[in-house]
Write an enzyme that holds these catalytic residues in place. Structure first.
Site, PDB file in Angstrom:
ATOM      1  N   PRO A   9       3.288  12.001   7.476  1.00  0.00           N
ATOM      2  CA  PRO A   9       3.839  12.844   6.642  1.00  0.00           C
ATOM      3  C   PRO A   9       3.923  13.056   5.167  1.00  0.00           C
ATOM      4  CG  PRO A   9       5.424  11.243   7.776  1.00  0.00           C
ATOM      5  CD  PRO A   9       3.724  11.493   8.633  1.00  0.00           C
ATOM      6  N   ASN A  10       3.433  13.647   4.468  1.00  0.00           N
ATOM      7  CA  ASN A  10       3.585  13.429   2.897  1.00  0.00           C
ATOM      8  C   ASN A  10       1.935  13.803   2.490  1.00  0.00           C
ATOM      9  OD1 ASN A  10       5.609  14.262   2.321  1.00  0.00           O
ATOM     10  ND2 ASN A  10       6.658  11.760   2.822  1.00  0.00           N
ATOM     11  N   ARG A  17       0.230  13.803  -4.490  1.00  0.00           N
ATOM     12  CA  ARG A  17       1.234  12.643  -4.609  1.00  0.00           C
ATOM     13  C   ARG A  17       1.142  11.396  -5.995  1.00  0.00           C
ATOM     14  NH1 ARG A  17       1.779  10.191   0.729  1.00  0.00           N
ATOM     15  NH2 ARG A  17       3.354   9.300   0.657  1.00  0.00           N
ATOM     16  N   TYR A  22      -2.516   7.291  -4.388  1.00  0.00           N
ATOM     17  CA  TYR A  22      -3.334   8.165  -3.381  1.00  0.00           C
ATOM     18  C   TYR A  22      -4.010   8.285  -4.374  1.00  0.00           C
ATOM     19  CZ  TYR A  22       1.476   6.960  -1.496  1.00  0.00           C
ATOM     20  OH  TYR A  22       2.591   6.477  -0.851  1.00  0.00           O
ATOM     21  N   ASN A  72      -4.448   7.407  10.098  1.00  0.00           N
ATOM     22  CA  ASN A  72      -2.841   7.090   8.389  1.00  0.00           C
ATOM     23  C   ASN A  72      -1.750   7.795   8.770  1.00  0.00           C
ATOM     24  OD1 ASN A  72      -1.808   6.819   6.564  1.00  0.00           O
ATOM     25  ND2 ASN A  72      -2.622   7.776   5.017  1.00  0.00           N
ATOM     26  N   ALA A  75       3.656   7.165   5.931  1.00  0.00           N
ATOM     27  CA  ALA A  75       5.588   6.256   6.012  1.00  0.00           C
ATOM     28  C   ALA A  75       5.596   6.128   7.691  1.00  0.00           C
ATOM     29  CB  ALA A  75       6.400   7.048   5.619  1.00  0.00           C
ATOM     30  N   HIS A  78       5.448   2.314   9.578  1.00  0.00           N
ATOM     31  CA  HIS A  78       6.230   1.700   8.996  1.00  0.00           C
ATOM     32  C   HIS A  78       7.341   1.688  10.334  1.00  0.00           C
ATOM     33  CE1 HIS A  78       4.031   1.344   5.459  1.00  0.00           C
ATOM     34  NE2 HIS A  78       4.101   2.245   5.481  1.00  0.00           N
ATOM     35  N   ASP A  85       3.426   3.187  20.693  1.00  0.00           N
ATOM     36  CA  ASP A  85       3.513   2.906  22.498  1.00  0.00           C
ATOM     37  C   ASP A  85       2.337   4.371  22.643  1.00  0.00           C
ATOM     38  OD1 ASP A  85       5.583   1.209  22.369  1.00  0.00           O
ATOM     39  OD2 ASP A  85       7.428   3.062  22.751  1.00  0.00           O
ATOM     40  N   GLU A  96      -6.785   2.483  12.272  1.00  0.00           N
ATOM     41  CA  GLU A  96      -5.672   2.091  11.043  1.00  0.00           C
ATOM     42  C   GLU A  96      -6.124   2.377   9.356  1.00  0.00           C
ATOM     43  OE1 GLU A  96      -3.483  -0.843  10.232  1.00  0.00           O
ATOM     44  OE2 GLU A  96      -1.843  -0.048   9.202  1.00  0.00           O
ATOM     45  N   HIS A  98      -5.240   3.553   5.297  1.00  0.00           N
ATOM     46  CA  HIS A  98      -4.305   3.905   3.964  1.00  0.00           C
ATOM     47  C   HIS A  98      -4.957   3.985   3.051  1.00  0.00           C
ATOM     48  CE1 HIS A  98      -1.053   2.484   6.163  1.00  0.00           C
ATOM     49  NE2 HIS A  98      -2.184   1.492   7.377  1.00  0.00           N
ATOM     50  N   ARG A 105       2.152  -3.904  -2.122  1.00  0.00           N
ATOM     51  CA  ARG A 105       3.769  -2.598  -2.148  1.00  0.00           C
ATOM     52  C   ARG A 105       4.720  -3.708  -2.417  1.00  0.00           C
ATOM     53  NH1 ARG A 105       2.213   3.453  -1.334  1.00  0.00           N
ATOM     54  NH2 ARG A 105       3.957   3.469  -2.586  1.00  0.00           N
ATOM     55  N   ARG A 109       6.581  -2.225   2.953  1.00  0.00           N
ATOM     56  CA  ARG A 109       5.575  -1.350   3.583  1.00  0.00           C
ATOM     57  C   ARG A 109       4.369  -2.372   4.213  1.00  0.00           C
ATOM     58  NH1 ARG A 109       4.932   3.748   1.326  1.00  0.00           N
ATOM     59  NH2 ARG A 109       6.012   4.336  -0.396  1.00  0.00           N
TER      60      ARG A 109
HETATM   61  O1  LIG Z   1       2.566   8.236   3.291  1.00  0.00           O
HETATM   62  C1  LIG Z   1       1.645   7.200   2.761  1.00  0.00           C
HETATM   63  C2  LIG Z   1       0.811   6.783   2.755  1.00  0.00           C
HETATM   64  C3  LIG Z   1      -0.334   5.627   2.867  1.00  0.00           C
HETATM   65  O2  LIG Z   1      -0.150   5.106   4.619  1.00  0.00           O
HETATM   66  C4  LIG Z   1      -1.286   5.401   2.250  1.00  0.00           C
HETATM   67  O3  LIG Z   1      -2.076   5.983   2.868  1.00  0.00           O
HETATM   68  O4  LIG Z   1      -1.357   4.677   1.626  1.00  0.00           O
HETATM   69  C5  LIG Z   1       0.640   4.403   2.720  1.00  0.00           C
HETATM   70  C6  LIG Z   1       2.026   4.048   3.458  1.00  0.00           C
HETATM   71  O5  LIG Z   1       3.152   3.331   3.239  1.00  0.00           O
HETATM   72  C7  LIG Z   1       2.800   5.337   2.644  1.00  0.00           C
HETATM   73  O6  LIG Z   1       4.121   6.352   3.177  1.00  0.00           O
END
Ligand SMILES: O=C1C[C@@](O)(C(=O)O)C[C@@H](O)[C@@H]1O
Length: 141
Positions: A9-10, A17, A22, A72, A75, A78, A85, A96, A98, A105, A109
């Site tokens: 998401p986002n 952002r 980011y 990635n 959110a 967390h 699963d 993984e 980020h 942070r 997180r």
């Molecule tokens: O949306 C994001 C982006 C993120 O995964 C990152 O790429 O740094 C870090 C997450 O905590 C956050 O909610």
């Protein structure tokens, strides 16, 4: 190598952002950098703001025996037992990623539901975290 690149998401809003966390690149720009870094790989790019969509894509990677997932979860990193699963079922390589330094942070997180089911983590290098993931796959191949 068939690689699913999954963004949560986002991350469709990258470019709008907070830049200190980011950077300035859009998700399309990052996906192009990924393709350029490994033209020999077959990438499937997918972004969703919905947890279930991400779970379904991971299940598709399981069913179709993809070689690797770069994820990635944003959110959902967390919060999501469901993504944990689903990843647990996937027997290929799981990375993984980020953009930001998630561990340096806010305390919330540092709660992480995906790390223990992934082979490797790259964080805090903006789009470079994704490129590090691609290089990791190239070296494991
Ligand atoms: O949306 C994001 C982006 C993120 O995964 C990152 O790429 O740094 C870090 C997450 O905590 C956050 O909610």
């Amino acid at each position: 190598m068939k690689v699913l690149v999954l963004n949560g998401p986002n991350l469709n809003m990258l470019g709008k952002r907070p830049k200190e966390h980011y950077g300035t690149k859009t998700l399309d720009e990052i996906n192009n950098l990924i393709k350029d870094a490994a033209p020999e790989f077959e990438f499937i790019f997918y972004q969703s703001n919905y947890e279930g969509d991400l779970v379904t894509k991971i299940q598709e990677a399981v069913i179709n025996n993809y070689d690797a997932i770069i994820i990635n979860p944003a959110a959902y990193t967390h919060t999501s037992v469901a993504i944990h699963d689903a990843l647990e079922m996937f027997s290929g390589i799981k990375i993984e990623v980020h953009l930001s330094h998630v561990d340096d942070r806010e305390a919330f997180r540092r709660i992480n539901y995906v790390r223990d089911v992934c082979d490797e983590t790259f964080s805090g290098k903006l789009e470079g975290s994704y490129i590090d993931a691609v290089m990791y796959l190239k070296n494991r191949k």
